[in-house]
Design a protein around this motif. Structure first.
Motif, PDB file in Angstrom:
ATOM      1  N   PRO A 150     -14.382  16.717  53.688  1.00 28.30           N
ATOM      2  CA  PRO A 150     -13.224  17.623  53.654  1.00 28.30           C
ATOM      3  C   PRO A 150     -13.382  18.786  54.640  1.00 28.30           C
ATOM      4  CG  PRO A 150     -13.988  17.126  51.424  1.00 28.30           C
ATOM      5  CD  PRO A 150     -15.003  16.555  52.363  1.00 28.30           C
ATOM      6  N   PHE A 196     -11.887  17.444  38.184  1.00 26.99           N
ATOM      7  CA  PHE A 196     -11.694  18.359  37.058  1.00 26.99           C
ATOM      8  C   PHE A 196     -10.712  17.782  36.045  1.00 26.99           C
ATOM      9  CE2 PHE A 196      -9.991  22.083  34.859  1.00 26.99           C
ATOM     10  CZ  PHE A 196     -11.163  22.702  34.483  1.00 26.99           C
ATOM     11  N   GLU A 254      -0.215  27.566  54.244  1.00 22.44           N
ATOM     12  CA  GLU A 254      -1.410  26.893  53.778  1.00 22.44           C
ATOM     13  C   GLU A 254      -2.510  27.386  54.719  1.00 22.44           C
ATOM     14  OE1 GLU A 254      -1.108  22.832  52.531  1.00 22.44           O
ATOM     15  OE2 GLU A 254      -3.157  22.413  53.150  1.00 22.44           O
ATOM     16  N   TYR A 301       4.569  25.188  43.449  1.00 22.40           N
ATOM     17  CA  TYR A 301       3.394  24.505  42.895  1.00 22.40           C
ATOM     18  C   TYR A 301       2.807  25.274  41.715  1.00 22.40           C
ATOM     19  CZ  TYR A 301       3.255  21.554  47.091  1.00 22.40           C
ATOM     20  OH  TYR A 301       3.550  20.666  48.082  1.00 22.40           O
ATOM     21  N   ARG A 343     -11.109  24.722  49.639  1.00 29.06           N
ATOM     22  CA  ARG A 343     -10.106  24.088  50.485  1.00 29.06           C
ATOM     23  C   ARG A 343      -8.948  25.045  50.780  1.00 29.06           C
ATOM     24  NH1 ARG A 343      -9.510  18.192  50.125  1.00 29.06           N
ATOM     25  NH2 ARG A 343     -11.500  17.377  49.489  1.00 29.06           N
ATOM     26  N   PRO A 344      -8.271  24.867  51.924  1.00 27.25           N
ATOM     27  CA  PRO A 344      -7.125  25.716  52.248  1.00 27.25           C
ATOM     28  C   PRO A 344      -6.069  25.714  51.153  1.00 27.25           C
ATOM     29  CG  PRO A 344      -7.754  24.416  54.163  1.00 27.25           C
ATOM     30  CD  PRO A 344      -8.591  23.926  53.014  1.00 27.25           C
ATOM     31  N   PHE A 345      -5.829  24.554  50.562  1.00 26.74           N
ATOM     32  CA  PHE A 345      -4.827  24.467  49.495  1.00 26.74           C
ATOM     33  C   PHE A 345      -5.169  25.428  48.366  1.00 26.74           C
ATOM     34  CE2 PHE A 345      -3.061  22.861  45.583  1.00 26.74           C
ATOM     35  CZ  PHE A 345      -1.791  22.418  45.927  1.00 26.74           C
ATOM     36  N   VAL A 355     -12.405  17.740  58.097  1.00 28.84           N
ATOM     37  CA  VAL A 355     -10.939  17.716  58.250  1.00 28.84           C
ATOM     38  C   VAL A 355     -10.423  19.117  58.547  1.00 28.84           C
ATOM     39  CG1 VAL A 355      -8.765  17.277  57.027  1.00 28.84           C
ATOM     40  CG2 VAL A 355     -10.693  15.694  56.768  1.00 28.84           C
ATOM     41  N   ASP A 356     -11.031  20.127  57.910  1.00 32.30           N
ATOM     42  CA  ASP A 356     -10.606  21.517  58.138  1.00 32.30           C
ATOM     43  C   ASP A 356     -11.212  22.116  59.414  1.00 32.30           C
ATOM     44  OD1 ASP A 356      -9.226  21.390  55.794  1.00 32.30           O
ATOM     45  OD2 ASP A 356     -10.826  22.272  54.589  1.00 32.30           O
ATOM     46  N   GLY A 357     -12.077  21.366  60.071  1.00 30.58           N
ATOM     47  CA  GLY A 357     -12.669  21.856  61.320  1.00 30.58           C
ATOM     48  C   GLY A 357     -13.769  22.877  61.128  1.00 30.58           C
ATOM     49  N   LYS A 358     -14.474  22.831  59.980  1.00 30.85           N
ATOM     50  CA  LYS A 358     -15.439  23.894  59.676  1.00 30.85           C
ATOM     51  C   LYS A 358     -16.792  23.709  60.355  1.00 30.85           C
ATOM     52  CE  LYS A 358     -13.644  25.064  55.107  1.00 30.85           C
ATOM     53  NZ  LYS A 358     -13.812  24.910  53.662  1.00 30.85           N
ATOM     54  N   ALA A 367       0.403  14.100  45.427  1.00 29.43           N
ATOM     55  CA  ALA A 367       1.677  14.478  46.056  1.00 29.43           C
ATOM     56  C   ALA A 367       1.584  15.844  46.732  1.00 29.43           C
ATOM     57  CB  ALA A 367       2.782  14.485  45.003  1.00 29.43           C
ATOM     58  N   GLN A 368       1.042  16.837  46.024  1.00 26.67           N
ATOM     59  CA  GLN A 368       1.041  18.197  46.565  1.00 26.67           C
ATOM     60  C   GLN A 368       0.101  18.350  47.764  1.00 26.67           C
ATOM     61  OE1 GLN A 368       0.196  20.897  43.325  1.00 26.67           O
ATOM     62  NE2 GLN A 368       2.266  20.784  42.512  1.00 26.67           N
ATOM     63  N   GLN A 369      -1.004  17.627  47.740  1.00 25.93           N
ATOM     64  CA  GLN A 369      -1.973  17.780  48.827  1.00 25.93           C
ATOM     65  C   GLN A 369      -1.881  16.633  49.836  1.00 25.93           C
ATOM     66  OE1 GLN A 369      -5.812  19.360  47.696  1.00 25.93           O
ATOM     67  NE2 GLN A 369      -5.095  19.897  45.656  1.00 25.93           N
ATOM     68  N   SER A 374      -5.713  28.251  56.721  1.00 27.61           N
ATOM     69  CA  SER A 374      -6.976  27.707  57.213  1.00 27.61           C
ATOM     70  C   SER A 374      -7.608  28.760  58.096  1.00 27.61           C
ATOM     71  CB  SER A 374      -6.744  26.426  58.013  1.00 27.61           C
ATOM     72  OG  SER A 374      -7.963  26.036  58.633  1.00 27.61           O
ATOM     73  N   ASP A 384     -18.460  20.841  33.989  1.00 32.38           N
ATOM     74  CA  ASP A 384     -19.679  20.038  34.126  1.00 32.38           C
ATOM     75  C   ASP A 384     -19.367  18.543  34.106  1.00 32.38           C
ATOM     76  OD1 ASP A 384     -21.401  22.136  34.390  1.00 32.38           O
ATOM     77  OD2 ASP A 384     -22.056  22.161  32.309  1.00 32.38           O
ATOM     78  N   TYR A 398      -9.979  27.982  60.159  1.00 32.72           N
ATOM     79  CA  TYR A 398     -10.545  27.257  61.300  1.00 32.72           C
ATOM     80  C   TYR A 398      -9.472  26.588  62.157  1.00 32.72           C
ATOM     81  CZ  TYR A 398     -15.151  28.068  59.384  1.00 32.72           C
ATOM     82  OH  TYR A 398     -16.295  28.675  58.928  1.00 32.72           O
ATOM     83  N   GLN A 399      -8.313  26.378  61.579  1.00 30.88           N
ATOM     84  CA  GLN A 399      -7.227  25.773  62.328  1.00 30.88           C
ATOM     85  C   GLN A 399      -5.988  26.622  62.131  1.00 30.88           C
ATOM     86  OE1 GLN A 399      -7.437  22.021  60.286  1.00 30.88           O
ATOM     87  NE2 GLN A 399      -8.648  21.060  61.880  1.00 30.88           N
ATOM     88  N   ASP A 428     -12.658  26.515  44.687  1.00 31.73           N
ATOM     89  CA  ASP A 428     -12.549  25.376  45.581  1.00 31.73           C
ATOM     90  C   ASP A 428     -12.249  25.910  46.974  1.00 31.73           C
ATOM     91  OD1 ASP A 428     -11.843  23.152  47.012  1.00 31.73           O
ATOM     92  OD2 ASP A 428     -10.749  22.217  45.369  1.00 31.73           O
ATOM     93  N   ALA A 473     -15.254  12.089  47.866  1.00 35.29           N
ATOM     94  CA  ALA A 473     -14.825  13.127  48.821  1.00 35.29           C
ATOM     95  C   ALA A 473     -13.451  13.686  48.483  1.00 35.29           C
ATOM     96  CB  ALA A 473     -14.800  12.530  50.234  1.00 35.29           C
ATOM     97  N   TYR A 474     -12.837  13.176  47.412  1.00 40.62           N
ATOM     98  CA  TYR A 474     -11.490  13.679  47.093  1.00 40.62           C
ATOM     99  C   TYR A 474     -11.576  15.100  46.513  1.00 40.62           C
ATOM    100  CZ  TYR A 474     -12.834  11.299  42.656  1.00 40.62           C
ATOM    101  OH  TYR A 474     -13.485  10.836  41.545  1.00 40.62           O
ATOM    102  N   PRO A 475     -10.406  15.798  46.454  1.00 39.00           N
ATOM    103  CA  PRO A 475     -10.433  17.197  46.010  1.00 39.00           C
ATOM    104  C   PRO A 475     -10.982  17.344  44.584  1.00 39.00           C
ATOM    105  CG  PRO A 475      -8.353  16.710  47.058  1.00 39.00           C
ATOM    106  CD  PRO A 475      -9.062  15.407  46.922  1.00 39.00           C
ATOM    107  N   TRP A 476     -11.582  18.474  44.352  1.00 39.86           N
ATOM    108  CA  TRP A 476     -12.206  18.768  43.053  1.00 39.86           C
ATOM    109  C   TRP A 476     -11.193  18.691  41.921  1.00 39.86           C
ATOM    110  CZ3 TRP A 476     -15.986  18.765  39.912  1.00 39.86           C
ATOM    111  CH2 TRP A 476     -16.023  19.593  38.796  1.00 39.86           C
ATOM    112  N   ASP A 477      -9.915  18.993  42.203  1.00 35.91           N
ATOM    113  CA  ASP A 477      -8.898  18.961  41.144  1.00 35.91           C
ATOM    114  C   ASP A 477      -8.895  17.613  40.422  1.00 35.91           C
ATOM    115  OD1 ASP A 477      -7.542  21.560  42.012  1.00 35.91           O
ATOM    116  OD2 ASP A 477      -7.450  20.345  43.814  1.00 35.91           O
TER     117      ASP A 477
END
Lengths: 435, 335
Positions: free
Chosen positions: A100, A395, B78, B95, B298-300, A103-106, A426-428, B80, A194, B82-83, B296, A388-392
């Motif tokens: 992830p 959770f 949203e 949301y 992430r940008p979201f 993808v964000d370029g970190k 859908a949202q992400q 970021s 946890d 870095y971008q 978390d 690798a999917y989002p923590w949501d």
């Protein structure tokens, strides 16, 4: 100006001159890089601190500024630093955050900054954790540690005439037999936070896949395997075979160390925690580990994920090459550096470089370690990488399992989790983005 | 009383009568004092007041207004680091408002307020009334005793109460055991966890609330009570018809600040549930929810947290305004 005042001014001036002339001398000629380490067990801070000192003393080009950040402050501090463009050049990053983050370029691509030999030394099965489809390597692995291992008290099992459980039914039967007013039969995670990550291996064990489609286009949380998993946790809690309060987090194996439970699911890192606490010496002498039981007794099914840590170089670093040089020296250089780490860890964490594995195999102390043998032969070969999917999403599954444990309807809890997963997709905009 | 800066002749001039031609020379032959450039009268007369509130306005502007506006601006992206951030308009508001966990956290916050605030008000009123009747030395000791919990760190209190609540070896279950009750896993029971957290919250809030109540009680003239007694009023009548009406503003202050503090409760559930807000979100207060979202990286999640915090600000502000409007505090009269 009185004598006292004049003396004070002279002392202040002399001190200032010393400070100005003394402190920056070393730093003036060196490139400075910031290294943030997430706080782990005490011995890790000692080890990292000593290695940073050794690195700084070993050469005149780079000065590493070492900072330990408490785990619960890590995300907030890091995000704040990123927002202010003062993120550390080098930071500890777990495997699940690599893709992830790419993808964000970190992260900087280490293929451009480290030698080909260093990259080639990474064990192939770990390399996929940090490598993207284009062949970029965005974190240099340090270690892996299975998230779910069965710890048990040998004397208690022997006294009850029990064999080490290999299936969930065996485990429940053993927990019932060992449960009494003083000692719970078993311990496992019980809060959503946890459960979200510590149940990953058992989700794979029960269902054979994640609670989301492989292409991340739909939820799969309502399938039978997840219902069986929720039922397993629910039975342990509802029959009071495990502690009824989350006094300790899953990552903390203190319930077992304090002798409050006869068996416990813990990460492999608990070996270091248990062996390192002198108050728990009696428990430690009575402790053995095994692969966590499987839903059907098949011990070749995964029961654990391979968590672990890497060092990443920030993509906005002013000194990416100096940062990568430090990573190369620490993690990819002399194998003796990393073998000293695994020795300090009591072999509760496991190497990810071919050369370090070979060095440990040649070490008589390491090769005689039974826990190391169990983990490397019975657990690591079948463990899965972290999702690798989002923590949501994790959770949502953790919440569903917790609701089941507290007496909620399992079907309804998993249906809610599935609806949440669909919302996250859908949202992400996750559909089709699985790495 | 005339308005400042308006001459009497202009005010009293009859309609239809032409205004006299302005003359620089008065009838007395003295030249009118020139006032230089015309400064609006209300500004001129309130200049001191403006100067005095200016530092606070500037500080509020820098540390409240501007961050608020900038946060709203950021919430439309949203984010970021870095971008390039992506402009999404009010999407994150949608949301957040669609999130069942956000609404659940608000409901948890209001439930916490319902448990904490009335208990704090009643207990602090009773203790303050008791202290008022005591002699100076004993009253001083009582005030100190009551105030001590306020000086204790909420984190320390949380840890102590966690130990007291434990199902095995906890003090409370130890006391209940001889009575044949329990044991209860207070912090793991969906129905008991929030009340269990409300207890130390009341304990921590009691000191300051009691002192404020006591100050209000001491401010009520003794002659009112003497007059009521002469009219034959008993204790409850004096309390109902004299004390409570004259404590109205004090009670309102404690009520509003207590409600806001209870809804914004963070440290107690954070420590007592190890940040989980559990079991099953039953102690997930709004601030804890926002914090859990921010974990978390992430940008979201970053944008979601900012938006949730802004919406919480709006909701709390509206709630406070409604309370003030409902009790019409501006009409309250001091004794």
């Amino acid at each position: 100006m009185g004598t006292r005042t004049r003396n004070t001014v002279l002392v202040a001036a002399a001190t200032g001159a010393l400070v100005v002339s003394g402190l920056p001398v070393a730093a003036q000629d060196k490139v400075q890089i910031d290294f943030w380490q997430r706080q782990f067990e005490d011995y890790q801070q000692e080890w990292f601190g000593a290695q940073v000192d050794a690195f700084n003393a070993s050469q005149d080009a780079v000065e590493v500024i070492y900072t330990v950040v408490p785990g619960d402050a890590w995300d907030a501090k890091l995000v704040a630093a990123q927002a202010a463009n003062v993120a550390p050049d080098v930071a500890t990053t777990n495997y699940g955050a690599i893709k992830p983050g790419v993808v964000d370029g970190k992260f900087a691509n280490l293929v451009d900054l480290m030698s080909a030999e260093a990259i080639a030394d990474i064990e192939p099965w770990v390399k996929e954790f940090v490598t993207t489809a284009d062949g970029g390597v965005y974190g240099y692995p340090m270690l892996v540690e299975p998230s779910t291992v069965l710890f048990y008290r040998t004397s208690l099992l022997e006294a009850a005439g029990l064999a080490v459980p290999t299936s969930w039914d065996d485990l429940l039967a053993a927990a019932r037999a060992l449960n009494n007013d003083e000692v719970y039969g078993m311990n496992i995670a019980q809060t959503a936070g946890d459960l979200g990550w510590s149940s990953w291996g058992l989700q794979q064990n029960a269902a054979g896949h994640w609670p989301i489609a492989d292409d991340w286009s739909a939820g799969r949380a309502t399938e039978q395997g997840f219902k069986d998993l929720a039922q397993f946790y629910s039975t342990l809690y509802q029959e009071q075979l495990m502690p009824q309060e989350p006094t300790y987090a899953y990552a903390d194996c203190s319930f077992f160390g304090e002798g409050q439970v006869a068996m416990s699911a813990c990460g492999s890192w608990a070996l270091g925690q248990l062996s390192g606490n002198p108050d728990w010496a009696a428990v430690w002498d009575d402790t053995a580990i095994a692969a966590f039981p499987s839903i059907d007794g098949d011990q070749t099914r995964p029961t654990s994920t391979l968590g672990g840590w890497t060092l990443t170089v920030d993509s906005k670093s002013d000194q990416p090459q100096a940062a990568a040089d430090f990573v190369s020296w620490l993690l990819a250089g002399d194998p003796a550096i990393m073998t000293s780490f695994f020795d300090a860890a009591g072999y509760s964490k496991y190497p990810v470089r071919t050369s370090v594995n070979e060095a440990l195999a040649a070490d008589p102390v390491a090769s005689a370690n039974t826990a190391l043998s169990v983990v490397t032969s019975d657990i690591l070969p079948y463990a899965k990488p972290e999702p690798a999917y989002p923590w949501d999403i994790s959770f949502a599954m953790g919440t569903a399992i917790e609701k089941s444990m507290r007496g909620g309807n399992i079907d309804e809890a998993l249906a809610e989790a599935n609806a949440t997963i669909e919302t996250v997709i859908a949202q992400q905009s996750l559909a089709g983005t699985a790495p | 009383m005339t308005s400042p800066g308006i001459s009497v002749d202009r005010v009293t001039r009859a309609p239809g009568v032409m205004a006299p031609v302005p003359s620089p020379i008065t009838t007395s032959g003295r030249r009118r004092r020139s006032r230089g450039p015309d400064v609006p009268a209300h500004l001129r007369d309130h200049r001191t007041a403006y100067l005095m509130i200016a530092p606070m306005v500037v500080l509020l502007g820098i540390f409240v207004i501007w961050p608020l506006l900038y946060s709203f601006y950021l919430s439309t992206f949203e984010i970021s680091f870095y971008q390039d951030s992506t402009f999404v308009g009010l999407q994150f508001y949608q949301y957040v408002l669609q999130s069942p966990r956000f609404w659940n956290s608000l409901w948890v916050g209001f439930k916490a307020a319902l448990m904490i605030v009335p208990a704090t008000l009643i207990l602090s009123f009773l203790i303050a009334s008791l202290i008022k009747t005591l002699g100076a030395r004993l009253a001083g000791a009582m005030k100190t005793t009551v105030y001590i919990p306020t000086a204790i760190s909420a984190v320390v209190a949380s840890v102590v109460f966690v130990l007291m609540y434990q199902a095995r070896g906890g003090l409370i279950n130890g006391l209940l055991k001889p009575l044949g009750i329990g044991p209860f896993a207070f912090l793991s029971d969906v129905d008991l966890a929030l009340p269990a957290i409300a207890v130390p919250a009341v304990w921590l809030a009691l000191g300051i609330a009691t002192l404020i109540m006591l100050a209000g009680l001491m401010d009520i003239p003794q002659s009112y009570y003497e007059a009521a007694e002469l009219d034959g009023a008993g204790f409850f009548q004096r309390t109902w018809y004299v004390t409570l009406p004259l404590l109205r503003n004090v009670i309102l202050f404690v009520f509003v600040t207590g409600c806001i503090a209870a809804i914004q409760l963070l440290d107690l559930p954070l420590v007592m549930t190890r940040g989980s807000g559990g079991p099953v979100d039953s102690t997930m207060t709004p601030n804890l929810y926002i914090l859990s979202q921010f974990r978390d990286p992430r940008p979201f999640a970053t944008s979601f947290s900012i938006t949730a915090a802004l919406l919480l600000f709006v909701i709390l502000g509206t709630f406070t305004a409604l309370i003030f409007r409902t009790v019409r505090s501006d009409k309250a009269v001091d004794g």
